[in-house]
Design a protein around this motif. Structure first.
Motif, PDB file in Angstrom:
ATOM      1  N   TYR A  79       0.846  -1.181   0.000  1.00  0.00           N
ATOM      2  CA  TYR A  79       0.000   0.000   0.000  1.00  0.00           C
ATOM      3  C   TYR A  79       0.886   1.238   0.000  1.00  0.00           C
ATOM      4  N   ASP A  80       1.512   1.493  -1.166  1.00  0.00           N
ATOM      5  CA  ASP A  80       2.378   2.667  -1.351  1.00  0.00           C
ATOM      6  C   ASP A  80       3.457   2.778  -0.284  1.00  0.00           C
ATOM      7  N   GLY A  81       3.922   1.628   0.194  1.00  0.00           N
ATOM      8  CA  GLY A  81       4.973   1.617   1.203  1.00  0.00           C
ATOM      9  C   GLY A  81       4.497   1.859   2.618  1.00  0.00           C
ATOM     10  N   ASP A  82       3.219   2.222   2.784  1.00  0.00           N
ATOM     11  CA  ASP A  82       2.687   2.497   4.128  1.00  0.00           C
ATOM     12  C   ASP A  82       2.238   1.232   4.846  1.00  0.00           C
ATOM     13  N   LEU A  83       1.924   0.203   4.091  1.00  0.00           N
ATOM     14  CA  LEU A  83       1.545  -1.085   4.681  1.00  0.00           C
ATOM     15  C   LEU A  83       1.976  -2.190   3.738  1.00  0.00           C
ATOM     16  N   TRP A  84       2.532  -3.254   4.318  1.00  0.00           N
ATOM     17  CA  TRP A  84       2.893  -4.451   3.563  1.00  0.00           C
ATOM     18  C   TRP A  84       2.142  -5.633   4.161  1.00  0.00           C
ATOM     19  N   GLY A  85       1.782  -6.552   3.297  1.00  0.00           N
ATOM     20  CA  GLY A  85       1.063  -7.722   3.781  1.00  0.00           C
ATOM     21  C   GLY A  85       1.478  -8.991   3.070  1.00  0.00           C
ATOM     22  N   GLU A  86       1.353 -10.115   3.778  1.00  0.00           N
ATOM     23  CA  GLU A  86       1.574 -11.446   3.207  1.00  0.00           C
ATOM     24  C   GLU A  86       0.344 -12.297   3.517  1.00  0.00           C
ATOM     25  N   VAL A  87      -0.210 -12.931   2.483  1.00  0.00           N
ATOM     26  CA  VAL A  87      -1.408 -13.746   2.669  1.00  0.00           C
ATOM     27  C   VAL A  87      -1.198 -15.115   2.035  1.00  0.00           C
ATOM     28  N   ASP A  88      -1.539 -16.150   2.768  1.00  0.00           N
ATOM     29  CA  ASP A  88      -1.531 -17.531   2.285  1.00  0.00           C
ATOM     30  C   ASP A  88      -2.988 -17.975   2.176  1.00  0.00           C
ATOM     31  N   PHE A  89      -3.544 -17.953   0.953  1.00  0.00           N
ATOM     32  CA  PHE A  89      -4.951 -18.301   0.766  1.00  0.00           C
ATOM     33  C   PHE A  89      -5.232 -19.762   1.098  1.00  0.00           C
ATOM     34  N   LYS A  90      -4.284 -20.633   0.774  1.00  0.00           N
ATOM     35  CA  LYS A  90      -4.497 -22.065   0.997  1.00  0.00           C
ATOM     36  C   LYS A  90      -4.680 -22.382   2.468  1.00  0.00           C
ATOM     37  N   ASN A  91      -3.853 -21.807   3.313  1.00  0.00           N
ATOM     38  CA  ASN A  91      -3.912 -22.078   4.752  1.00  0.00           C
ATOM     39  C   ASN A  91      -4.674 -21.009   5.527  1.00  0.00           C
ATOM     40  N   GLU A  92      -5.220 -20.022   4.834  1.00  0.00           N
ATOM     41  CA  GLU A  92      -5.985 -18.913   5.428  1.00  0.00           C
ATOM     42  C   GLU A  92      -5.203 -18.260   6.576  1.00  0.00           C
ATOM     43  N   GLN A  93      -4.028 -17.757   6.188  1.00  0.00           N
ATOM     44  CA  GLN A  93      -3.179 -17.042   7.134  1.00  0.00           C
ATOM     45  C   GLN A  93      -2.764 -15.702   6.526  1.00  0.00           C
ATOM     46  N   ALA A  94      -2.702 -14.671   7.353  1.00  0.00           N
ATOM     47  CA  ALA A  94      -2.317 -13.351   6.862  1.00  0.00           C
ATOM     48  C   ALA A  94      -1.479 -12.629   7.900  1.00  0.00           C
ATOM     49  N   THR A  95      -0.540 -11.826   7.398  1.00  0.00           N
ATOM     50  CA  THR A  95       0.289 -10.990   8.259  1.00  0.00           C
ATOM     51  C   THR A  95       0.369  -9.601   7.637  1.00  0.00           C
ATOM     52  N   PHE A  96       0.126  -8.572   8.447  1.00  0.00           N
ATOM     53  CA  PHE A  96       0.172  -7.195   7.960  1.00  0.00           C
ATOM     54  C   PHE A  96       1.144  -6.377   8.825  1.00  0.00           C
ATOM     55  N   TYR A  97       1.913  -5.501   8.156  1.00  0.00           N
ATOM     56  CA  TYR A  97       2.887  -4.650   8.821  1.00  0.00           C
ATOM     57  C   TYR A  97       2.628  -3.196   8.440  1.00  0.00           C
ATOM     58  N   SER A  98       2.532  -2.343   9.432  1.00  0.00           N
ATOM     59  CA  SER A  98       2.405  -0.914   9.157  1.00  0.00           C
ATOM     60  C   SER A  98       2.649  -0.130  10.433  1.00  0.00           C
ATOM     61  N   GLN A  99       3.178   1.079  10.263  1.00  0.00           N
ATOM     62  CA  GLN A  99       3.303   2.011  11.385  1.00  0.00           C
ATOM     63  C   GLN A  99       2.183   3.053  11.365  1.00  0.00           C
ATOM     64  N   ASN A 100       1.243   2.847  10.451  1.00  0.00           N
ATOM     65  CA  ASN A 100       0.061   3.698  10.344  1.00  0.00           C
ATOM     66  C   ASN A 100      -1.109   2.952  10.976  1.00  0.00           C
ATOM     67  N   LEU A 101      -1.504   3.359  12.180  1.00  0.00           N
ATOM     68  CA  LEU A 101      -2.532   2.642  12.934  1.00  0.00           C
ATOM     69  C   LEU A 101      -3.859   2.573  12.178  1.00  0.00           C
ATOM     70  N   ASN A 102      -4.270   3.686  11.568  1.00  0.00           N
ATOM     71  CA  ASN A 102      -5.539   3.716  10.851  1.00  0.00           C
ATOM     72  C   ASN A 102      -5.532   2.790   9.639  1.00  0.00           C
ATOM     73  N   LEU A 103      -4.442   2.802   8.895  1.00  0.00           N
ATOM     74  CA  LEU A 103      -4.352   1.949   7.707  1.00  0.00           C
ATOM     75  C   LEU A 103      -4.321   0.478   8.093  1.00  0.00           C
ATOM     76  N   LEU A 104      -3.594   0.141   9.144  1.00  0.00           N
ATOM     77  CA  LEU A 104      -3.531  -1.238   9.622  1.00  0.00           C
ATOM     78  C   LEU A 104      -4.922  -1.720  10.048  1.00  0.00           C
ATOM     79  N   HIS A 105      -5.664  -0.857  10.718  1.00  0.00           N
ATOM     80  CA  HIS A 105      -7.039  -1.177  11.120  1.00  0.00           C
ATOM     81  C   HIS A 105      -7.931  -1.364   9.890  1.00  0.00           C
ATOM     82  N   GLU A 106      -7.876  -0.430   8.957  1.00  0.00           N
ATOM     83  CA  GLU A 106      -8.745  -0.457   7.779  1.00  0.00           C
ATOM     84  C   GLU A 106      -8.503  -1.695   6.927  1.00  0.00           C
ATOM     85  N   VAL A 107      -7.251  -2.019   6.654  1.00  0.00           N
ATOM     86  CA  VAL A 107      -6.922  -3.149   5.784  1.00  0.00           C
ATOM     87  C   VAL A 107      -7.260  -4.475   6.461  1.00  0.00           C
ATOM     88  N   THR A 108      -6.957  -4.604   7.740  1.00  0.00           N
ATOM     89  CA  THR A 108      -7.280  -5.840   8.453  1.00  0.00           C
ATOM     90  C   THR A 108      -8.777  -6.081   8.480  1.00  0.00           C
TER      91      THR A 108
END
Length: 334
Positions: A79-108
């Motif tokens: 997300y334009d460098g403000d948030l990065w994420g990794e998602v495994d659809f097969k195992n239904e697992q996701a990890t999100f990284y951001s220092q922007n609290l609002n963006l982390l909340h919105e995307v999750t």
């Protein structure tokens, strides 16, 4: 934190408590205590920090929200460098990284609704873009496009009468065309006070593309969530806003609701999904999407078949609209 969406169990982990507190309010109706680890369908981890993984030098695809790329069994998001994420659809697992609290909340939040929504649809529970509430054994369903006045109608009605909550935005429709509650947080563009909730409980989300949203936890509402709604009779409305006081409700032909249901349920325009989380771009996913589309079509037909259909003209005074609906719902002749 654990959530249970009609049998689908989600585990959310985050060192930063403020994210968990926000998500707990977003999904308060679905929050549960400790669960059997084997029952967990989906796992999400949120990190209030910079991305720690490899920033792959691969061809990135662009969606309206972000850039994403598939590599191996995973999909990566930027997300334009403000948030990065990794998602495994097969195992239904996701990890999100951001220092922007609002963006982390919105995307999750969007990720959870997208993946849970898709799994529910594959099990025969379909969302419809509508507000819905219940009164005396009757379900009221108002399919509307975005900015159609769902929240105003929902909050005004709950304030005017002893209505019970199904959903402000997207109740569930079973494979038999019956309604089930799916109460999430309620959001407004500005602070507005209604008698049905405690306005002191507002929490704020600064959205990336759409500005400020004032949110209310469903637990702060004085109205309860409806139970056994699949046993209720169904009142289905096509609505129109008019620039005059008063509210007019009339019986209408089922055919007048066909296009409305097609747009808001079969197509699902306005449903809280994000394409980059919903679509997996594989042959097997194509067949899953075909199954979902066919299921939406059949369920919308059964919904329409079982409903009493009405047209409603919503005037420019929300209080009068709500009172008219409360009087209508209390009438024994329906």
């Amino acid at each position: 934190m654990f959530l249970n969406f009609h049998g689908l169990v989600v585990k959310i982990s985050c060192v930063e408590n403020s994210i968990l507190e926000r998500l707990a309010k977003d999904f308060s109706f679905f929050k549960v205590g400790e669960v059997d680890p084997s029952s967990i369908f989906l796992t999400v981890e949120c990190f209030f920090s910079k991305y720690q993984g490899e920033k792959w030098k691969l061809p990135w695809k662009k969606s309206k929200n972000c850039s994403f790329t598939d590599f191996g069994n995973k999909r990566f998001y930027n997300y334009d460098g403000d948030l990065w994420g990794e998602v495994d659809f097969k195992n239904e697992q996701a990890t999100f990284y951001s220092q922007n609290l609002n963006l982390l909340h919105e995307v999750t939040y969007l990720y959870l609704l997208s993946r849970i929504g898709k799994k529910l649809e594959l099990s025969g529970l379909y969302k419809i873009h509508a507000c819905s509430f219940s009164l005396k054994g009757k379900n009221f369903l108002f399919p509307m496009l975005m900015k159609g006045g769902k929240s105003t109608l929902f909050l005004g009605s709950l304030s005017a009468g002893p209505f019970e909550i199904l959903s402000d935005d997207a109740p569930l429709v079973t494979g038999q065309g019956k309604l089930l509650p799916f109460p999430l947080r309620v959001g407004l563009e500005s602070k507005q006070e209604y008698p049905c909730y405690d306005s002191k409980e507002f929490y704020i989300l600064e959205r990336r593309r759409f500005g400020t949203k004032y949110l209310m936890d469903i637990a702060s509402f004085k109205n309860s969530v409806a139970k056994n709604t699949e046993l209720n009779s169904l009142f289905l409305f096509t609505s129109k806003r008019v620039d005059r006081p008063g509210c007019v409700i009339k019986k209408t032909n089922r055919l007048n609701l066909v296009l409305n249901l097609f747009i808001n349920m079969v197509v699902g325009l306005g449903l809280p999904y994000a394409r980059e989380f919903y679509l997996e771009h594989s042959v097997s996913d194509f067949f899953r999407l075909m199954k979902i589309g066919f299921g939406r079509l059949i369920s919308s037909f059964l919904l329409l078949k079982s409903a009493q259909c009405f047209s409603i003209q919503l005037g420019n005074q929300p209080g009068m609209n709500a009172k008219a609906l409360a009087d209508f719902g209390s009438h024994d002749r329906w």
